[in-house]
Design a protein around this motif. Structure first.
Motif, PDB file in Angstrom:
ATOM      1  N   ALA A   1       4.031  16.975  73.455  1.00 32.22           N
ATOM      2  CA  ALA A   1       3.196  15.797  73.742  1.00 32.22           C
ATOM      3  C   ALA A   1       1.759  16.070  73.292  1.00 32.22           C
ATOM      4  N   VAL A   2       1.344  15.338  72.268  1.00 34.16           N
ATOM      5  CA  VAL A   2       0.049  15.587  71.647  1.00 34.16           C
ATOM      6  C   VAL A   2      -1.089  15.460  72.666  1.00 34.16           C
ATOM      7  N   GLY A   3      -1.114  14.348  73.397  1.00 29.23           N
ATOM      8  CA  GLY A   3      -2.203  14.087  74.351  1.00 29.23           C
ATOM      9  C   GLY A   3      -2.274  15.160  75.428  1.00 29.23           C
TER      10      GLY A   3
ATOM     11  N   PRO B   1      -3.929  20.828  69.876  1.00 27.59           N
ATOM     12  CA  PRO B   1      -3.304  22.129  70.156  1.00 27.59           C
ATOM     13  C   PRO B   1      -1.804  22.115  69.841  1.00 27.59           C
ATOM     14  N   TYR B   2      -1.124  20.990  70.139  1.00 30.93           N
ATOM     15  CA  TYR B   2       0.305  20.911  69.787  1.00 30.93           C
ATOM     16  C   TYR B   2       0.494  21.164  68.293  1.00 30.93           C
ATOM     17  N   GLY B   3      -0.256  20.412  67.463  1.00 29.06           N
ATOM     18  CA  GLY B   3      -0.133  20.571  66.013  1.00 29.06           C
ATOM     19  C   GLY B   3      -0.469  21.995  65.600  1.00 29.06           C
TER      20      GLY B   3
ATOM     21  N   PHE C   1       9.306  14.519  59.523  1.00 30.21           N
ATOM     22  CA  PHE C   1       8.375  13.393  59.556  1.00 30.21           C
ATOM     23  C   PHE C   1       8.594  12.689  60.912  1.00 30.21           C
ATOM     24  N   ASN C   2       8.868  11.412  60.993  1.00 31.20           N
ATOM     25  CA  ASN C   2       8.971  10.788  62.329  1.00 31.20           C
ATOM     26  C   ASN C   2      10.424  10.498  62.690  1.00 31.20           C
ATOM     27  N   PRO C   3      11.043  11.370  63.478  1.00 31.12           N
ATOM     28  CA  PRO C   3      12.458  11.167  63.834  1.00 31.12           C
ATOM     29  C   PRO C   3      12.621   9.983  64.795  1.00 31.12           C
TER      30      PRO C   3
ATOM     31  N   ASN D   1       4.964   7.895  74.345  1.00 30.12           N
ATOM     32  CA  ASN D   1       3.830   8.018  73.427  1.00 30.12           C
ATOM     33  C   ASN D   1       4.214   7.527  72.043  1.00 30.12           C
ATOM     34  N   ASN D   2       5.476   7.708  71.696  1.00 28.02           N
ATOM     35  CA  ASN D   2       5.921   7.424  70.333  1.00 28.02           C
ATOM     36  C   ASN D   2       6.309   5.957  70.175  1.00 28.02           C
ATOM     37  N   LEU D   3       6.223   5.497  68.959  1.00 26.97           N
ATOM     38  CA  LEU D   3       6.353   4.064  68.686  1.00 26.97           C
ATOM     39  C   LEU D   3       7.726   3.489  69.052  1.00 26.97           C
ATOM     40  N   VAL D   4       8.803   4.084  68.525  1.00 29.98           N
ATOM     41  CA  VAL D   4      10.105   3.413  68.669  1.00 29.98           C
ATOM     42  C   VAL D   4      10.586   3.358  70.124  1.00 29.98           C
TER      43      VAL D   4
ATOM     44  N   LEU E   1       3.804  -4.161  73.648  1.00 31.85           N
ATOM     45  CA  LEU E   1       3.490  -3.010  72.797  1.00 31.85           C
ATOM     46  C   LEU E   1       2.072  -3.169  72.270  1.00 31.85           C
ATOM     47  N   SER E   2       1.305  -2.091  72.313  1.00 30.40           N
ATOM     48  CA  SER E   2      -0.007  -2.112  71.655  1.00 30.40           C
ATOM     49  C   SER E   2       0.163  -1.533  70.265  1.00 30.40           C
ATOM     50  N   VAL E   3      -0.229  -2.281  69.272  1.00 33.24           N
ATOM     51  CA  VAL E   3      -0.243  -1.751  67.902  1.00 33.24           C
ATOM     52  C   VAL E   3      -1.642  -1.176  67.672  1.00 33.24           C
ATOM     53  N   PHE E   4      -1.665   0.126  67.418  1.00 32.27           N
ATOM     54  CA  PHE E   4      -2.964   0.821  67.359  1.00 32.27           C
ATOM     55  C   PHE E   4      -3.646   0.633  66.000  1.00 32.27           C
ATOM     56  N   GLY E   5      -4.311  -0.465  65.832  1.00 37.31           N
ATOM     57  CA  GLY E   5      -5.148  -0.657  64.644  1.00 37.31           C
ATOM     58  C   GLY E   5      -4.481  -1.487  63.555  1.00 37.31           C
TER      59      GLY E   5
ATOM     60  N   SER F   1      -1.897  -1.713  59.182  1.00 38.05           N
ATOM     61  CA  SER F   1      -1.405  -0.796  60.222  1.00 38.05           C
ATOM     62  C   SER F   1      -0.984   0.531  59.566  1.00 38.05           C
ATOM     63  N   CYS F   2      -0.842   1.567  60.403  1.00 37.98           N
ATOM     64  CA  CYS F   2      -0.574   2.923  59.893  1.00 37.98           C
ATOM     65  C   CYS F   2       0.812   3.026  59.258  1.00 37.98           C
ATOM     66  N   ILE F   3       0.920   3.946  58.346  1.00 38.72           N
ATOM     67  CA  ILE F   3       2.190   4.160  57.632  1.00 38.72           C
ATOM     68  C   ILE F   3       2.754   5.541  57.959  1.00 38.72           C
ATOM     69  N   ARG F   4       4.066   5.553  58.271  1.00 35.49           N
ATOM     70  CA  ARG F   4       4.781   6.802  58.557  1.00 35.49           C
ATOM     71  C   ARG F   4       6.114   6.781  57.825  1.00 35.49           C
ATOM     72  N   ASP F   5       6.782   7.936  57.862  1.00 29.98           N
ATOM     73  CA  ASP F   5       8.095   8.092  57.231  1.00 29.98           C
ATOM     74  C   ASP F   5       9.093   8.304  58.374  1.00 29.98           C
TER      75      ASP F   5
ATOM     76  N   ARG G   1      -7.790   1.430  67.245  1.00 24.82           N
ATOM     77  CA  ARG G   1      -7.113   2.633  66.741  1.00 24.82           C
ATOM     78  C   ARG G   1      -6.900   3.659  67.853  1.00 24.82           C
ATOM     79  N   ARG G   2      -5.856   4.464  67.729  1.00 20.80           N
ATOM     80  CA  ARG G   2      -5.620   5.565  68.678  1.00 20.80           C
ATOM     81  C   ARG G   2      -6.312   6.810  68.130  1.00 20.80           C
ATOM     82  N   ALA G   3      -7.064   7.492  69.011  1.00 20.66           N
ATOM     83  CA  ALA G   3      -7.781   8.684  68.567  1.00 20.66           C
ATOM     84  C   ALA G   3      -6.794   9.697  67.981  1.00 20.66           C
ATOM     85  N   GLY G   4      -7.168  10.283  66.878  1.00 22.36           N
ATOM     86  CA  GLY G   4      -6.349  11.356  66.300  1.00 22.36           C
ATOM     87  C   GLY G   4      -5.270  10.859  65.353  1.00 22.36           C
ATOM     88  N   ASP G   5      -5.028   9.533  65.291  1.00 18.63           N
ATOM     89  CA  ASP G   5      -4.001   9.028  64.370  1.00 18.63           C
ATOM     90  C   ASP G   5      -4.467   9.178  62.930  1.00 18.63           C
ATOM     91  N   ILE G   6      -3.543   9.534  62.067  1.00 14.71           N
ATOM     92  CA  ILE G   6      -3.871   9.532  60.642  1.00 14.71           C
ATOM     93  C   ILE G   6      -3.432   8.201  60.055  1.00 14.71           C
TER      94      ILE G   6
HETATM   95  C1  UD1 Z   1       3.145  11.895  66.790  1.00 14.32           C
HETATM   96  C2  UD1 Z   1       2.216  13.056  66.733  1.00 14.32           C
HETATM   97  C3  UD1 Z   1       2.828  14.113  65.852  1.00 14.32           C
HETATM   98  C4  UD1 Z   1       4.157  14.539  66.437  1.00 14.32           C
HETATM   99  C5  UD1 Z   1       5.058  13.335  66.599  1.00 14.32           C
HETATM  100  C6  UD1 Z   1       6.257  13.748  67.411  1.00 14.32           C
HETATM  101  C7  UD1 Z   1      -0.006  12.097  67.033  1.00 14.32           C
HETATM  102  C8  UD1 Z   1      -1.325  11.853  66.374  1.00 14.32           C
HETATM  103  N1  UD1 Z   1       0.920  12.653  66.239  1.00 14.32           N
HETATM  104  O1  UD1 Z   1       3.269  11.376  65.467  1.00 14.32           O
HETATM  105  O2  UD1 Z   1       1.984  15.230  65.785  1.00 14.32           O
HETATM  106  O3  UD1 Z   1       4.771  15.465  65.585  1.00 14.32           O
HETATM  107  O4  UD1 Z   1       4.386  12.298  67.306  1.00 14.32           O
HETATM  108  O5  UD1 Z   1       7.169  12.727  67.459  1.00 14.32           O
HETATM  109  O6  UD1 Z   1       0.177  11.816  68.173  1.00 14.32           O
HETATM  110  N2  UD1 Z   1       1.932   3.398  67.509  1.00 14.32           N
HETATM  111  C9  UD1 Z   1       1.540   2.152  67.987  1.00 14.32           C
HETATM  112  N3  UD1 Z   1       1.768   1.865  69.293  1.00 14.32           N
HETATM  113  C10 UD1 Z   1       2.374   2.747  70.164  1.00 14.32           C
HETATM  114  C11 UD1 Z   1       2.778   4.005  69.662  1.00 14.32           C
HETATM  115  C12 UD1 Z   1       2.534   4.309  68.340  1.00 14.32           C
HETATM  116  O7  UD1 Z   1       1.001   1.340  67.247  1.00 14.32           O
HETATM  117  O8  UD1 Z   1       2.518   2.411  71.332  1.00 14.32           O
HETATM  118  C13 UD1 Z   1       1.722   3.727  66.092  1.00 14.32           C
HETATM  119  C14 UD1 Z   1       0.814   4.918  65.870  1.00 14.32           C
HETATM  120  O9  UD1 Z   1      -0.501   4.532  65.779  1.00 14.32           O
HETATM  121  C15 UD1 Z   1       1.388   5.460  64.558  1.00 14.32           C
HETATM  122  C16 UD1 Z   1       2.859   5.072  64.565  1.00 14.32           C
HETATM  123  O10 UD1 Z   1       2.970   4.048  65.553  1.00 14.32           O
HETATM  124  O11 UD1 Z   1       0.780   4.792  63.496  1.00 14.32           O
HETATM  125  C17 UD1 Z   1       3.760   6.219  64.950  1.00 14.32           C
HETATM  126  O12 UD1 Z   1       3.276   6.806  66.149  1.00 14.32           O
HETATM  127  P1  UD1 Z   1       4.088   7.934  66.924  1.00 14.32           P
HETATM  128  O13 UD1 Z   1       5.491   7.501  67.115  1.00 14.32           O
HETATM  129  O14 UD1 Z   1       3.302   8.294  68.144  1.00 14.32           O
HETATM  130  O15 UD1 Z   1       4.142   9.132  65.903  1.00 14.32           O
HETATM  131  P2  UD1 Z   1       2.947   9.912  65.149  1.00 14.32           P
HETATM  132  O16 UD1 Z   1       1.635   9.551  65.691  1.00 14.32           O
HETATM  133  O17 UD1 Z   1       3.140   9.698  63.698  1.00 14.32           O
END
Ligand code: UD1
Length: 342
Positions: free
Chosen positions: A88-90, A151-153, A181-183, A201-204, A218-222, A231-235, A297-302
């Protein structure tokens, strides 16, 4: 039986899916897990899917004495997949020592036991977090690692460094690190899946819990990032596809096909998907509308990251082949099953 594999963190999200795929491939599995982020019921669910009950040991790997006893009692472990870690990053920002102690000591203890009991093969659970916000996309394995945001990273970066140094000094020990990447998603049976502690904490998981009515919105962070829809891009990588990458890595090590003592691979799909387009795909796949609002935006997001998977494709012979929609549907089916929604 092709070999005995110790899976640390084997009742966790990625661990449990990997145990099933190992069993499907003919491996015997022994699990150690401290149940800090999972429950023993997962062992029953694994048995229900595969028809085979893995051996289960309940303890935290910081305890070298217990780990040593496990190696002694299990006898003949051929390889290890090391998932057990806090993630848990936070929380890691609030309680860094807990993260450093647990994540680093578990690996050090594992190497101690591997050396003592002559176990030479390890697959390590790493993360694309080691790349930070890369300058060039997609990221290859040559993309430089960056200073960690949390610290997690940092524990992932340090663990990779421990592996590099240790395998250099002890070249009998062969290691593959998989940088996930993002499982996301769940087993097609919906018997195992991601079960976050408290508010996800995670999106899905947040998306599926909102669709299930557990969360209001759901809050979309940015939406002001420099991406096509802001909005942010992930894999986002399907968890069963990811689990299969571990089985292939184990086979590679056991067949001595690895080219160096420490190899690492990106494990993703190669596709960058924005938060808003993921929501769109979720609605399309499941017919469920997700109530969301755009917030800051969520602090620390890339801003964006996605993988170049050429190395995993060509060297491991692995490729993710599940579509995003099928993966999101599996996540929804899992949420429905655990919430008893028809
Ligand atoms: C996060 C961690 C990463 C870790 C991974 C584990 C951070 C900065 N990174 O990745 O180090 O390996 O989890 O699974 O925390 N989002 C929303 N609303 C939400 C939740 C997420 O909009 O309620 C967005 C985020 O801003 C991000 C995307 O969804 O753009 C994915 O977020 P998340 O699932 O938390 O994964 P990461 O941040 O990529």
């Amino acid at each position: 039986m092709k070999g005995k594999i110790l899976v640390t963190g084997g009742t966790g999200y990625i661990g449990s899916h990997t145990v099933v795929e190992l069993q499907n491939a003919g491996f015997e599995v022994v699990i150690v897990d401290d149940l800090s982020n999972s429950t023993e019921a997962v062992v029953d669910q694994i048995e229900q899917i595969s028809g085979i009950r893995p051996k289960f040991h309940h303890f935290n790997m910081q305890d070298l004495g217990l780990l040593d006893r496990l190696f002694e009692q299990s006898g003949g472990i051929d390889a290890i997949i090391h998932f057990a870690a806090f993630k848990a990053v936070g929380e890691s920002v609030q309680k860094p020592l807990i993260y450093y102690r647990n994540n680093l000591l578990s690996l050090v203890n594992l190497f101690d036991c591997m050396e003592k009991y002559g176990v030479n093969n390890l697959v390590f659970s790493s993360s694309c977090t080691v790349y930070g916000q890369p300058e060039k996309l997609p990221v290859t394995e040559h993309t430089p690692r960056m200073a960690a945001e949390s610290p997690y990273g940092n524990t992932k970066i340090i663990c990779e460094d421990i592996i590099r140094d240790y395998t250099k000094a002890n070249p009998k020990i062969q290691t593959i690190a998989l940088r996930y990447f993002n499982p996301i998603g769940a087993h097609p049976s919906a018997l195992i899946g991601e079960l976050p502690n408290g508010v996800p904490n995670n999106l899905v998981p947040f998306v599926t819990q909102t669709a299930a009515g557990l969360r209001e919105q759901l809050s979309v962070f940015g939406n002001d990032y420099n991406t096509p829809d802001g909005s942010c891009i992930r894999d986002y990588i399907n968890v069963v596809d990811l689990a299969k990458a571990h089985v292939i890595s184990i086979e590679r090590l056991l067949n001595h096909q690895n080219e160096s003592v420490f190899e690492f691979f990106n494990v993703g799909t190669g596709n960058g998907v924005s938060v808003l387009s993921l929501l769109n795909s979720f609605e399309k796949a499941t017919g469920q509308k997700v109530n969301f609002k755009i917030v800051g935006r969520r602090a620390g997001d890339i801003e964006q990251i996605y993988a170049d998977t050429t190395k995993a494709n060509n060297v491991l012979g692995w490729k993710s082949d599940t579509t995003l929609e099928d993966t999101l549907l599996s996540a929804w089916n899992w949420e429905k099953r655990i919430r008893k929604i028809d």
